[in-house]
Design a protein around this motif. Sequence first.
Motif, mmCIF file in Angstrom:
data_model
loop_
_atom_site.group_PDB
_atom_site.id
_atom_site.type_symbol
_atom_site.label_atom_id
_atom_site.label_comp_id
_atom_site.label_asym_id
_atom_site.label_seq_id
_atom_site.Cartn_x
_atom_site.Cartn_y
_atom_site.Cartn_z
ATOM 1 N N PRO A 108 0.268 -3.409 3.833
ATOM 2 C CA PRO A 108 -0.486 -2.696 2.794
ATOM 3 C C PRO A 108 -1.543 -1.765 3.374
ATOM 4 O O PRO A 108 -1.769 -0.669 2.840
ATOM 5 N N LEU A 109 -2.143 -2.178 4.473
ATOM 6 C CA LEU A 109 -3.138 -1.331 5.122
ATOM 7 C C LEU A 109 -2.522 -0.017 5.574
ATOM 8 O O LEU A 109 -3.013 1.075 5.261
ATOM 9 N N MET A 110 -1.410 -0.125 6.307
ATOM 10 C CA MET A 110 -0.764 1.092 6.790
ATOM 11 C C MET A 110 -0.199 1.908 5.635
ATOM 12 O O MET A 110 -0.176 3.136 5.688
ATOM 13 N N GLY A 111 0.259 1.235 4.604
ATOM 14 C CA GLY A 111 0.753 1.951 3.439
ATOM 15 C C GLY A 111 -0.338 2.817 2.837
ATOM 16 O O GLY A 111 -0.122 4.004 2.541
ATOM 17 N N TRP A 112 -1.511 2.236 2.714
ATOM 18 C CA TRP A 112 -2.635 2.990 2.140
ATOM 19 C C TRP A 112 -3.026 4.149 3.040
ATOM 20 O O TRP A 112 -3.228 5.266 2.580
ATOM 21 N N ILE A 113 -3.113 3.877 4.328
ATOM 22 C CA ILE A 113 -3.449 4.940 5.275
ATOM 23 C C ILE A 113 -2.422 6.056 5.213
ATOM 24 O O ILE A 113 -2.753 7.238 5.170
ATOM 25 N N ASP A 114 -1.168 5.655 5.182
ATOM 26 C CA ASP A 114 -0.097 6.629 5.119
ATOM 27 C C ASP A 114 -0.218 7.501 3.872
ATOM 28 O O ASP A 114 -0.029 8.721 3.917
ATOM 29 N N ASP A 115 -0.555 6.877 2.773
ATOM 30 C CA ASP A 115 -0.663 7.613 1.513
ATOM 31 C C ASP A 115 -1.859 8.563 1.494
ATOM 32 O O ASP A 115 -1.843 9.571 0.802
ATOM 33 N N ASN A 116 -2.902 8.201 2.236
ATOM 34 C CA ASN A 116 -4.149 8.957 2.117
ATOM 35 C C ASN A 116 -4.501 9.806 3.325
ATOM 36 O O ASN A 116 -5.453 10.586 3.281
ATOM 37 N N ALA A 117 -3.748 9.650 4.395
ATOM 38 C CA ALA A 117 -4.118 10.298 5.654
ATOM 39 C C ALA A 117 -4.270 11.808 5.505
ATOM 40 O O ALA A 117 -5.253 12.394 5.958
ATOM 41 N N LEU B 109 -7.140 -8.911 5.942
ATOM 42 C CA LEU B 109 -6.658 -8.939 7.320
ATOM 43 C C LEU B 109 -7.622 -9.707 8.218
ATOM 44 O O LEU B 109 -7.236 -10.617 8.947
ATOM 45 N N MET B 110 -8.905 -9.328 8.158
ATOM 46 C CA MET B 110 -9.886 -10.013 8.997
ATOM 47 C C MET B 110 -10.065 -11.464 8.580
ATOM 48 O O MET B 110 -10.315 -12.322 9.415
ATOM 49 N N GLY B 111 -9.933 -11.721 7.299
ATOM 50 C CA GLY B 111 -10.014 -13.103 6.835
ATOM 51 C C GLY B 111 -8.932 -13.954 7.473
ATOM 52 O O GLY B 111 -9.202 -15.044 7.989
ATOM 53 N N TRP B 112 -7.729 -13.407 7.513
ATOM 54 C CA TRP B 112 -6.620 -14.147 8.096
ATOM 55 C C TRP B 112 -6.841 -14.329 9.603
ATOM 56 O O TRP B 112 -6.648 -15.417 10.145
ATOM 57 N N ILE B 113 -7.243 -13.269 10.263
ATOM 58 C CA ILE B 113 -7.503 -13.354 11.703
ATOM 59 C C ILE B 113 -8.590 -14.391 11.978
ATOM 60 O O ILE B 113 -8.471 -15.226 12.872
ATOM 61 N N ASP B 114 -9.628 -14.329 11.188
ATOM 62 C CA ASP B 114 -10.727 -15.266 11.336
ATOM 63 C C ASP B 114 -10.249 -16.712 11.183
ATOM 64 O O ASP B 114 -10.642 -17.597 11.933
#
Lengths: 126, 126
Positions: A108-117, B109-114
């Motif tokens: 989801p993180l990369m998806g968002w970045i991809d959408d907004n980059a 993401l950080m929550g999971w890593i943590d």
Amino acid sequence: MTVRNEQLQGIPGTTAGIFPAACPSRTVLDHVTSKWGVLVLLALSREPHRWGELRRGIEGISEKMLAQTLRTLEGDGFVHREVQAVIPPRVDYSLTARGRELTEHLLPLMGWIDDNAAEILAPRVD
Amino acid sequence: MTVRNEQLQGIPGTTAGIFPAACPSRTVLDHVTSKWGVLVLLALSREPHRWGELRRGIEGISEKMLAQTLRTLEGDGFVHREVQAVIPPRVDYSLTARGRELTEHLLPLMGWIDDNAAEILAPRVD
DNA sequence: CAGTATCCCCGAGGATACTG
DNA sequence: CAGTATCCTCGGGGATACTG
């Protein structure tokens, strides 16, 4: 690292700080967000890949960095390495269960970045 | 970067690859996952902070890197910088709406890593 | 094919000093 | 207090050659 939401208020004051230098979370975060970490994990998130596929698919990565990144991610238990005793050699890389848990958050993180980059970088050259 | 799930199958074969070197997503990803990017964003995710708070709270960050990271994130529109014309100077940093969208993905993401970092690094010293 | 071994360089990033 | 300016180091990371 205590990033849990309830604890994120820690910064003000002279207290130890919410992001101590030496904590396991920082180490794992560094592995994942290393220059090629996210890209390798995402490449494997859909299906296993062979060395050469990764080498060619992740444009710009050198052999050294691919090897290093894969070894680190394997060491963290995110990636599984499977050697086939054939000639020519064949090695497949895939995500472990733990790796899949991780990429569930990465996607989801990369998806968002991809959408907004494009919009994010719009006014600048950078 | 076409990381959208439906397109993640792209790697095999000699085709261009799913992670082209020059694409906006790679640039933004580099900004966010830069050495201190995630930490700064998370620090701001709960509430605004002053320069000095960030400097002390994010253990190990140098003044140079804090300034540089904040400027990059401000340039990307993730961080808002507000100067108060008082003596001594006071500057507050906060997330923009876009920054909040981003940290909505960073926090889990950080929550999971943590939650998993200790176990991940368990057998090794690294 | 799937890597390792080497060499080497450049720039990310730290330390320190200084300023409005 | 909130930064800039400057210098300098070190290791991340690339290029190339080689091997089982």
